[in-house]
Design an enzyme around this catalytic site. Structure first.
Site, PDB file in Angstrom:
ATOM      1  N   ASN A   7       0.886  -1.162   0.000  1.00 40.14           N
ATOM      2  CA  ASN A   7       0.000   0.000   0.000  1.00 40.14           C
ATOM      3  C   ASN A   7       0.924   1.212   0.000  1.00 40.14           C
ATOM      4  OD1 ASN A   7      -1.813   2.017   0.429  1.00 40.14           O
ATOM      5  ND2 ASN A   7      -2.810   1.053   2.193  1.00 40.14           N
ATOM      6  N   ARG A  93      -2.576  -1.996  -3.592  1.00 40.61           N
ATOM      7  CA  ARG A  93      -3.802  -1.244  -3.375  1.00 40.61           C
ATOM      8  C   ARG A  93      -3.769  -0.006  -4.281  1.00 40.61           C
ATOM      9  NH1 ARG A  93      -5.664   2.695   1.348  1.00 40.61           N
ATOM     10  NH2 ARG A  93      -7.848   2.776   0.746  1.00 40.61           N
ATOM     11  N   HIS A 182     -13.265   2.239  -0.343  1.00 39.22           N
ATOM     12  CA  HIS A 182     -13.272   1.169   0.680  1.00 39.22           C
ATOM     13  C   HIS A 182     -13.884  -0.116   0.123  1.00 39.22           C
ATOM     14  CE1 HIS A 182     -13.592   4.330   4.166  1.00 39.22           C
ATOM     15  NE2 HIS A 182     -12.319   4.002   3.979  1.00 39.22           N
ATOM     16  N   GLY A 212     -13.934   3.854  10.145  1.00 40.33           N
ATOM     17  CA  GLY A 212     -12.593   4.078  10.666  1.00 40.33           C
ATOM     18  C   GLY A 212     -12.336   5.567  10.648  1.00 40.33           C
ATOM     19  N   ARG A 243     -12.954  14.545   7.794  1.00 43.00           N
ATOM     20  CA  ARG A 243     -13.738  14.911   6.602  1.00 43.00           C
ATOM     21  C   ARG A 243     -15.196  15.091   6.987  1.00 43.00           C
ATOM     22  NH1 ARG A 243     -12.069   9.813   3.189  1.00 43.00           N
ATOM     23  NH2 ARG A 243     -10.177   9.570   4.402  1.00 43.00           N
ATOM     24  N   ARG A 286     -11.699   7.150  20.573  1.00 39.80           N
ATOM     25  CA  ARG A 286     -11.489   6.749  21.979  1.00 39.80           C
ATOM     26  C   ARG A 286     -11.444   7.978  22.883  1.00 39.80           C
ATOM     27  NH1 ARG A 286      -6.976   2.748  19.951  1.00 39.80           N
ATOM     28  NH2 ARG A 286      -6.835   4.540  18.599  1.00 39.80           N
ATOM     29  N   GLU A 387      -8.302  -5.778   4.762  1.00 45.15           N
ATOM     30  CA  GLU A 387      -8.162  -5.403   3.354  1.00 45.15           C
ATOM     31  C   GLU A 387      -6.936  -6.044   2.720  1.00 45.15           C
ATOM     32  OE1 GLU A 387      -8.875  -1.269   4.833  1.00 45.15           O
ATOM     33  OE2 GLU A 387      -9.605  -0.965   2.799  1.00 45.15           O
TER      34      GLU A 387
HETATM   35  P1  AMP Z   1      -9.176   2.806  11.455  1.00 42.87           P
HETATM   36  O1  AMP Z   1      -9.038   3.953  10.481  1.00 42.87           O
HETATM   37  O2  AMP Z   1     -10.052   1.697  10.951  1.00 42.87           O
HETATM   38  O3  AMP Z   1      -7.874   2.323  12.013  1.00 42.87           O
HETATM   39  O4  AMP Z   1      -9.976   3.395  12.725  1.00 42.87           O
HETATM   40  C1  AMP Z   1      -9.471   4.458  13.475  1.00 42.87           C
HETATM   41  C2  AMP Z   1     -10.567   4.947  14.419  1.00 42.87           C
HETATM   42  O5  AMP Z   1     -11.004   3.867  15.254  1.00 42.87           O
HETATM   43  C3  AMP Z   1     -10.085   6.046  15.366  1.00 42.87           C
HETATM   44  O6  AMP Z   1     -11.083   7.049  15.459  1.00 42.87           O
HETATM   45  C4  AMP Z   1      -9.963   5.318  16.685  1.00 42.87           C
HETATM   46  O7  AMP Z   1     -10.149   6.186  17.766  1.00 42.87           O
HETATM   47  C5  AMP Z   1     -11.112   4.339  16.581  1.00 42.87           C
HETATM   48  N1  AMP Z   1     -10.979   3.277  17.565  1.00 42.87           N
HETATM   49  C6  AMP Z   1     -10.027   2.326  17.648  1.00 42.87           C
HETATM   50  N2  AMP Z   1     -10.215   1.571  18.767  1.00 42.87           N
HETATM   51  C7  AMP Z   1     -11.307   2.071  19.406  1.00 42.87           C
HETATM   52  C8  AMP Z   1     -11.988   1.750  20.618  1.00 42.87           C
HETATM   53  N3  AMP Z   1     -11.591   0.747  21.404  1.00 42.87           N
HETATM   54  N4  AMP Z   1     -13.079   2.491  20.940  1.00 42.87           N
HETATM   55  C9  AMP Z   1     -13.478   3.523  20.166  1.00 42.87           C
HETATM   56  N5  AMP Z   1     -12.867   3.876  19.026  1.00 42.87           N
HETATM   57  C10 AMP Z   1     -11.793   3.163  18.644  1.00 42.87           C
END
Ligand code: AMP
Length: 401
Positions: A7, A93, A182, A212, A243, A286, A387
């Site tokens: 990627n 990717r 995605h 995400g 965004r 989080r 992915e």
């Molecule tokens: P990704 O782009 O799929 O890696 O997702 C990133 C997002 O997932 C970020 O906003 C993180 O804060 C959220 N995230 C990861 N673990 C948790 C968790 N245990 N509780 C809430 N949000 C989470």
């Protein structure tokens, strides 16, 4: 045989190496800060006894070519890859395949030309993806490079879903339409959801929610994508980390006329300074959860807008599909944020969407799971996305077809 997945971004390359016999990820890592004085090479791998090992080194990596060279050299040193000849394929990717690419494609000169042709549609991503492809074709001419497109899964959308209500010439002459992104993730979790439901994918109607830092929803009818929330670019649709997702396009006209914002400033504002970050100053869910629990009103509002938008898409896609077998949550937020899942599904009982409170909130739960009562009309599933695995499997399928 093994399959390497790359990627390639503007200053980094993420990679994963799979053993195709059992699809174990035997190594993964990244090269970061390419072109800076100190670049970083990270490698995690399973040693001969299957024990996880890791290494991290700082060294100058001036170009993507050096980066890919270093990745392969470190894979060799670790023993994860004895020889490049072990590679059945290298899966890349590629963010945007335009209307041209509906499937994973073995790269030849005509394919690189067609990917180059889509650069105006994805100026931030496709040039870097292309560099990765060109480097591997030069360094390892005996190993097929396969391009796997984020847009491909959404190419089954009907015109009513992918066309904007704009003058026809903007579509026919300038390719302005909805493409969706995605796609590799939506397809992967759709396949896994079908397996979970013990039904063929072509018999499944699904709403998949990839939540995400970037976020998108897809409506899947009989295993094929019929609508998705991202559009010409990954800006449309759900609220994301930085965004804005859907807004009235006239807001841009207003900002241009009244605040004098030009295209660059609008791009920065909507793609990097909006979303969760814009609403409450933080884009990590989080942290936002923590702030909301402490009573920060902006954090609570960020969660509220996110869940409200999600619910709107679930309702809209339910209406499009007519019958829904499962709603599937994935991505860092979808897999982990029980509160977002709860709020997005609240009040949808009349649609047959009901959560099992304990299953949704089980903080130790990991992996593929059902978070609705077993007798529920619509299953609500959490399916961790992968992915890279999907790209590896599609790449191998393309070269063995
Ligand atoms: P990704 O782009 O799929 O890696 O997702 C990133 C997002 O997932 C970020 O906003 C993180 O804060 C959220 N995230 C990861 N673990 C948790 C968790 N245990 N509780 C809430 N949000 C989470």
């Amino acid at each position: 045989m093994k399959v390497l997945v790359l990627n390639s971004g503007s200053s980094s390359i993420k990679y994963q190496l799979f053993r195709s016999a059992d699809w174990t990820a035997i190594a993964y890592g990244l090269v970061a800060r390419i072109g800076e004085s100190e670049s970083e090479l990270r490698l995690n791998w399973l040693d001969g006894a299957g024990e996880p090992q890791s290494s991290r080194s700082s060294l100058p990596i001036p170009t993507h070519r050096h980066g890919i060279d270093q990745i392969v050299a470190s894979l060799r040193e670790s023993g994860a890859l004895a020889d490049v000849a072990e590679l059945a394929a290298i899966g890349h990717r590629v963010v945007h395949g335009g209307e041209h690419f509906k499937h994973p494609t073995i790269v030849d000169d005509s394919v690189t030309t067609a990917i180059r042709d889509t650069i105006p549609l994805a100026p931030l991503h496709n040039p870097d993806n292309l560099v990765g492809i060109e480097v591997t074709r030069t360094l390892f001419p005996g190993v097929p490079s396969v391009a796997v497109f984020d847009t491909a899964f959404h190419q089954t959308m009907p015109p009513a879903a992918y066309r904007y209500a704009l003058p026809e010439s903007l579509y026919s002459e300038h390719r302005i339409r909805r493409y969706g992104f995605h796609g590799t993730s939506h397809y992967y979790v759709a396949k896994r959801a079908a397996a979970f439901l013990d039904k063929p994918l072509q018999d499944c109607n699904l709403i998949t929610l990839h939540l995400g830092n970037g976020a998108s929803a897809a409506a899947i009818h009989a295993g094929r994508c019929v609508d998705t929330s991202m559009g010409l670019t990954p800006l449309e649709g759900l609220v994301m980390g930085t965004r804005c997702g859907d807004i009235d396009p006239a807001a841009l006209i207003y900002l241009s006329r009244n605040l004098g914002l030009d295209a660059e400033a609008l791009d920065r504002l909507l793609n990097r300074q909006s979303g969760l970050l814009g609403i409450c100053g933080v884009n990590d869910m989080r942290e936002i959860n923590r702030l909301a629990q402490e009573g920060h009103a902006d954090a609570e509002l960020a969660i509220g807008i996110t869940a409200h938008r999600l619910k709107k898409y679930i309702g809209a896609y339910y209406a499009e599909l007519g019958r829904v077998d499962a709603v599937v949550f994935t991505g860092g937020i979808g897999e982990n944020a029980a509160d977002i899942r709860r709020r997005a599904c609240a009040g949808l009982e009349r649609l047959g969407i009901v959560l099992d409170k304990a299953a949704n909130e089980a903080s130790e739960a990991r992996g593929e799971r059902c978070i609705s009562p077993p007798e529920g009309e619509v299953q609500v599933l959490v399916i961790p996305t992968n992915e890279e695995l999907e790209i590896a499997q599609q790449a191998l399928a393309a070269v063995t077809a």
